[in-house]
Design a protein around this motif. Structure first.
Motif, PDB file in Angstrom:
ATOM      1  N   THR A 171       0.815  -1.217   0.000  1.00 18.17           N
ATOM      2  CA  THR A 171       0.000   0.000   0.000  1.00 18.17           C
ATOM      3  C   THR A 171       0.848   1.266   0.000  1.00 18.17           C
ATOM      4  N   ALA A 172       2.033   1.216   0.597  1.00 18.88           N
ATOM      5  CA  ALA A 172       2.901   2.401   0.625  1.00 18.88           C
ATOM      6  C   ALA A 172       3.530   2.650  -0.739  1.00 18.88           C
ATOM      7  N   VAL A 173       3.997   1.597  -1.397  1.00 21.85           N
ATOM      8  CA  VAL A 173       4.657   1.736  -2.691  1.00 21.85           C
ATOM      9  C   VAL A 173       3.672   2.217  -3.750  1.00 21.85           C
ATOM     10  N   ARG A 174       2.467   1.651  -3.786  1.00 18.26           N
ATOM     11  CA  ARG A 174       1.521   2.029  -4.839  1.00 18.26           C
ATOM     12  C   ARG A 174       1.058   3.481  -4.722  1.00 18.26           C
ATOM     13  N   ALA A 175       1.216   4.091  -3.553  1.00 18.89           N
ATOM     14  CA  ALA A 175       0.808   5.477  -3.359  1.00 18.89           C
ATOM     15  C   ALA A 175       1.888   6.475  -3.765  1.00 18.89           C
ATOM     16  N   LEU A 176       3.039   5.981  -4.237  1.00 22.80           N
ATOM     17  CA  LEU A 176       4.120   6.873  -4.631  1.00 22.80           C
ATOM     18  C   LEU A 176       3.759   7.622  -5.911  1.00 22.80           C
ATOM     19  N   PRO A 177       4.322   8.831  -6.099  1.00 24.11           N
ATOM     20  CA  PRO A 177       4.122   9.551  -7.360  1.00 24.11           C
ATOM     21  C   PRO A 177       4.641   8.715  -8.526  1.00 24.11           C
ATOM     22  N   GLY A 178       3.922   8.748  -9.627  1.00 23.50           N
ATOM     23  CA  GLY A 178       4.303   7.952 -10.781  1.00 23.50           C
ATOM     24  C   GLY A 178       3.675   6.582 -10.805  1.00 23.50           C
ATOM     25  N   LEU A 179       3.129   6.149  -9.667  1.00 25.85           N
ATOM     26  CA  LEU A 179       2.358   4.913  -9.629  1.00 25.85           C
ATOM     27  C   LEU A 179       0.885   5.319  -9.517  1.00 25.85           C
ATOM     28  N   LEU A 180       0.197   4.929  -8.448  1.00 25.92           N
ATOM     29  CA  LEU A 180      -1.192   5.359  -8.299  1.00 25.92           C
ATOM     30  C   LEU A 180      -1.321   6.719  -7.637  1.00 25.92           C
TER      31      LEU A 180
END
Length: 238
Positions: A171-180
């Motif tokens: 959940t932390a990684v997918r919220a990064l800019p450029g992802l979700l």
């Protein structure tokens, strides 16, 4: 493993569309709808509450030569808090030469605490087509959403047409800019076996073979659903 839903349609010697196999599974039951002159329409009706830990929802869909099947989902599906467990949703689709599948999926909601593996495996013969609408919603209202991994593999005439591994488990990684980023809704309409006509769309991607996809991201579902409906209606016209 839970019993899968089985749907098989074909055209008989007179050219009529017939459902040769309709077998309910552990979570869904196929129900015939009023027929159209050019297709068989089947509803996938829920018979149990959404996915919990240990659940395995399977679908087996087959469309015979020259047949046309429309799958209708009256309601979406919710994966609830799995409390440390995991669930699985998997579909196997086979469409024979000249056949067509229209699958207008409803939102798949991944609640907080859920951990889901979704797998779509499609085999299209030469001259077969499929139009697929899919919306993934990360979390119910006020939630961030659980973990989900979506694996899609489509072949056309035994050649790979679309292979994707969408890993949204962290959940932390997918919220990064450029992802979700802040978005929690991922919606798409995918045409397989043919490139649909129509005006250019900023989110349209052409596949390596005959096919195209429009994928949208947003923080809420209504805007995505409205735009996907317009794309679906345009691409599903003969």
């Amino acid at each position: 493993m839970n019993e899968p839903v089985v749907v098989g349609v074909e055209r008989d010697a007179s050219g009529r569309h017939v459902a040769r196999e309709l077998r309910p599974g552990a979570f869904l039951a196929p129900r015939p709808l009023l027929p159209e002159p050019d297709r068989t329409r089947i509803a996938l009706v829920g018979t149990r509450a959404g996915l919990l830990a240990g659940d395995d929802l399977g679908l087996r869909i087959s469309v015979g030569p020259g047949a046309r099947l429309e799958l209708v989902e009256p309601a979406g599906l919710v994966a609830y808090d799995h409390r440390g467990g995991r669930s699985r949703w998997r579909a196997r689709v086979e469409v024979a030469e000249g056949g067509e599948l229209l699958w207008c999926g409803q939102p798949f909601v991944v609640s907080d605490g859920a951990d889901v593996l979704r797998e779509m495996d499609v085999a299209l013969a030469a001259g077969a087509r499929m139009l697929w609408r899919d919306t993934l919603v990360l979390g119910r209202s006020g939630e961030r959403g659980g973990s989900v991994r979506v694996v899609t593999r489509v072949t056309y005439d035994d050649e790979e047409l679309l292979v994707e591994d969408l890993d949204l488990t962290d959940t932390a990684v997918r919220a990064l800019p450029g992802l979700l980023g802040p978005n929690r809704v991922v919606g798409s309409v995918t045409a397989l076996g043919a490139r649909p006509a129509g005006p250019a769309h900023p989110c349209r991607a052409e596949l390596a073979g005959p096919g195209a996809q429009i994928r949208l991201l947003d923080t809420a579902a209504p805007a995505v659903e409205a735009e996907l409906t317009a794309v679906w209606e345009a691409w599903s016209r003969p």
